[in-house]
Design a protein around this motif. Structure first.
Motif, PDB file in Angstrom:
ATOM      1  N   ASN A 130      42.774 -23.847  26.139  1.00  0.00           N
ATOM      2  CA  ASN A 130      43.401 -25.141  26.431  1.00  0.00           C
ATOM      3  C   ASN A 130      42.383 -26.272  26.558  1.00  0.00           C
ATOM      4  N   LEU A 131      41.493 -26.310  25.572  1.00  0.00           N
ATOM      5  CA  LEU A 131      40.460 -27.351  25.510  1.00  0.00           C
ATOM      6  C   LEU A 131      40.612 -28.216  24.264  1.00  0.00           C
TER       7      LEU A 131
ATOM      8  N   THR B 161      42.018 -23.893  20.509  1.00  0.00           N
ATOM      9  CA  THR B 161      41.901 -23.197  21.801  1.00  0.00           C
ATOM     10  C   THR B 161      43.200 -23.230  22.605  1.00  0.00           C
ATOM     11  N   GLU B 162      44.207 -23.943  22.113  1.00  0.00           N
ATOM     12  CA  GLU B 162      45.425 -24.140  22.899  1.00  0.00           C
ATOM     13  C   GLU B 162      46.254 -22.853  22.993  1.00  0.00           C
ATOM     14  N   ALA B 163      46.767 -22.602  24.181  1.00  0.00           N
ATOM     15  CA  ALA B 163      47.655 -21.468  24.421  1.00  0.00           C
ATOM     16  C   ALA B 163      49.072 -21.979  24.660  1.00  0.00           C
ATOM     17  N   GLU B 164      50.049 -21.338  24.083  1.00  0.00           N
ATOM     18  CA  GLU B 164      51.435 -21.798  24.196  1.00  0.00           C
ATOM     19  C   GLU B 164      52.108 -21.311  25.473  1.00  0.00           C
TER      20      GLU B 164
ATOM     21  N   TYR C 154      40.547 -19.785  32.017  1.00  0.00           N
ATOM     22  CA  TYR C 154      39.861 -18.744  32.769  1.00  0.00           C
ATOM     23  C   TYR C 154      38.476 -18.535  32.171  1.00  0.00           C
ATOM     24  N   GLY C 155      37.616 -17.889  32.929  1.00  0.00           N
ATOM     25  CA  GLY C 155      36.306 -17.477  32.444  1.00  0.00           C
ATOM     26  C   GLY C 155      36.110 -16.012  32.759  1.00  0.00           C
TER      27      GLY C 155
ATOM     28  N   MET D  62      49.046 -16.041  32.052  1.00  0.00           N
ATOM     29  CA  MET D  62      47.623 -16.130  31.743  1.00  0.00           C
ATOM     30  C   MET D  62      46.972 -14.755  31.722  1.00  0.00           C
ATOM     31  N   ARG D  63      47.376 -13.875  32.618  1.00  0.00           N
ATOM     32  CA  ARG D  63      46.749 -12.561  32.736  1.00  0.00           C
ATOM     33  C   ARG D  63      46.905 -11.745  31.451  1.00  0.00           C
TER      34      ARG D  63
END
Length: 572
Positions: free
Chosen positions: A374-375, A379-382, A388-389, A468-469
């Motif tokens: 999400n940058l 890199t975007e996640a739906e 996270y790192g 996210m997990r």
């Protein structure tokens, strides 16, 4: 009630807590010439001489250093971490029976009640937040906007890093600002391969670096004999070399050297006293932990640095005609918006082809893969917001460490000469969104041995964290697979994942622009009582995915200098 003589009990400033934040508040206030009373609810811990297990090996300790049943019985909640109750370090963590709390939902409140607080046992990973983090709530329309941006805190990050000593590698990333760093620790052979494979196989900017950690790797730093890291990896026992940053080896000695600090251990602060006429705090009320006698101490400014949950508890107990629901609680947000980083998710694998290589020393640090979700761009996640790192690394363990029968006896000599397999692990740490429903409150029917209300937690990770997990595990598996490692296994131990376990608890007295929706302003002052500052994790408006302690220190230094300047102006 022992109020003594008002003049004898009066100071320019009072600091509550001696951990990461409290030490910095004490240092900055004292160096600005303020007579400062520093209060700690736990006993005194002196640098070096009060680190009783610093030089012990497993065979020097009961149970080989593993938690005894007696320790587990007294620390059932602390034991959930799996490591805080080991014999070598359990004395720095609280006794759950002596210091109880309540859970509507499981909450792992991991505490250290002594001078130095958790600065003696922290993980030392030190990363800055970026403007991506400070602007995230506004961008996403979640909770409230931070009242500051990166430019407001950048010079304070500089100041803190140059003083404490942080080693690592600058990367020029927008999501992870460059820092004032000492030379980095080295990656091992397997980690070097993973770094190379990430750079080759992924086009979304993900990369691997050594962790940025608060360890001196070159030269010395101010404090009590602080010198370079000895690679013992016994940090959580207290570092006799002062190589990693702690209040005891660094900021508290600096405060003491000014002649302006008075340190009072065994002092359980439970109320900030408010004057309805002046609309200011006049001091604090405390109970002596040993004698149970009550005291009042007066000051022109009060800094709450007791830890996010403890500071919120003190403010909630600080009731007056003006603040019937707790000091500064006009917004109703005090005690709410609890955040922590969620983890126990990632992947592990075996690394073959390195049997002729081993490591030198015990590096007290791992690898870091900065946020790459999400940058923008690809890199975007739906399915989730934020990012996270990863932390982790590669190591070569010996089977003799895993099989009890090989630890002692005739086979020991042979076994210790045969290193085990190389293993690599990537453990994700994810951002948690602020949510008003995640809260703590006081239970006046269940009191501790000092007659004070206990804290009840009602907080849990939400849908965004769960979504996210899934990605955290999938991407860890993908990275290790693409790197060519074998027996790659993803994991998500969500059954053992509750808030608090990350020990990055924050958010209970958040900063904001509007007093109607926040507790503190952009200088960490309580909106309606501006001589009270809160500079521990309570002030956090969002959590980012980076370890937060460096941010606490930077904001504390900034706030302490703001308070000192205001007092000098008023006295001019």
């Amino acid at each position: 009630m022992n109020t003594l003589n008002n003049d004898l009990n009066s100071y320019d400033a009072i600091v509550v807590g001696t951990g990461i934040s409290g030490g910095w508040a004490a240092k900055e206030l004292c160096e600005n010439g303020l007579k400062t009373l520093v209060l700690e609810r736990g006993p005194m811990v002196k640098h070096v001489e009060d680190y009783p297990t610093a030089y012990l090996d497993p065979w020097d300790m009961p149970n080989g250093g593993r938690a005894t049943q007696e320790i587990i019985d007294r620390k059932p909640k602390q034991h959930r971490t799996g490591y805080t109750t080991q014999v070598a370090r359990e004395h720095f963590f609280v006794d759950d029976l002596k210091h109880p709390y309540n859970e509507n939902k499981r909450f792992d409140w991991i505490r250290g009640y002594q001078v130095g607080g958790r600065s003696l046992m922290w993980g030392r990973q030190s990363y800055r937040l970026s403007d991506i983090d400070f602007g995230a709530n506004k961008k996403d329309g979640i909770a409230v906007d931070w009242p500051i941006r990166y430019k407001d805190i950048e010079k304070w990050y500089d100041k803190v890093e140059e003083y404490i000593g942080v080693s690592g590698e600058n990367l020029g990333l927008k999501q992870l600002p460059d820092q004032k760093l000492l030379k980095p620790m080295n990656l091992n052979c397997v980690e070097e391969v993973l770094k190379e494979k990430l750079a080759t196989n992924f086009d979304d900017g993900r990369l691997l670096t050594i962790g940025r950690t608060a360890h001196i790797t070159e030269g010395t730093k101010p404090g009590e004999g602080r010198s370079t890291c000895q690679y013992r990896n016994r940090c959580m026992r207290g570092c006799p070399y002062g190589a990693y940053f702690s209040s005891n080896s660094s900021t508290l000695p600096a405060a003491d050297a000014t002649g302006n600090m008075t340190l009072r251990p065994n002092s359980i602060v439970h109320e900030v006293i408010y004057d309805d006429v002046t609309k200011k705090a006049t001091g604090v009320r405390l109970i002596d932990a040993e004698t149970k006698e009550s005291f009042v101490y007066n000051a022109k400014v009060v800094f709450l640095c007791a830890s996010s949950m403890a500071s919120a508890s003190i403010l909630l107990q600080s009731k007056s005609e003006r603040f019937p629901n707790g000091l500064g609680n006009d917004s109703g947000e005090l005690g709410h918006n609890i955040m922590d980083h969620h983890f126990h998710v990632g992947a592990s694998a075996k690394a073959t082809g390195f049997d002729d290589k081993y490591v030198k020393g015990r590096r007290p640090n791992g690898v870091y893969i900065p946020r790459f979700r999400n940058l923008g761009g690809n890199t975007e996640a739906e399915t989730f917001k934020r990012g996270y790192g990863y932390q982790g690394g590669a190591s070569r363990s010996s089977t003799s460490e895993l099989v009890a029968e090989l630890k002692y006896g005739p086979a020991l000599k042979e076994a210790i000469l045969k290193p085990g397999e190389w293993n690599v692990n990537l453990l994700a740490f994810g951002e948690t969104l602020p949510d008003h429903k995640n809260k703590l409150f006081l239970d006046y029917d269940k009191k501790d041995e000092w007659g004070l209300p206990t804290v009840t937690f009602d907080a849990a990770f939400g849908e965004n964290e769960m979504a996210m997990r899934k990605d955290m595990q999938e991407q860890a598996v993908k990275m290790l697979t693409e790197a060519g490692f074998e027996d790659v296994n993803g994991y998500d131990n969500r059954d053992n994942m509750a808030m608090g376990l990350g020990i990055h608890e924050m958010g209970t007295a958040r900063m904001g622009r509007d007093p109607k929706t926040s507790v503190l302003n952009g200088n960490n002052q309580v909106h309606a009582c501006d001589n009270v500052y809160v500079t521990d994790g309570a002030f956090m408006t969002s959590s980012g995915c980076q370890n937060p302690s460096l941010t606490y220190m930077a904001f504390t230094a900034r706030a302490a200098n703001h308070a000192a300047a205001a007092l000098k102006k008023n006295n001019a």
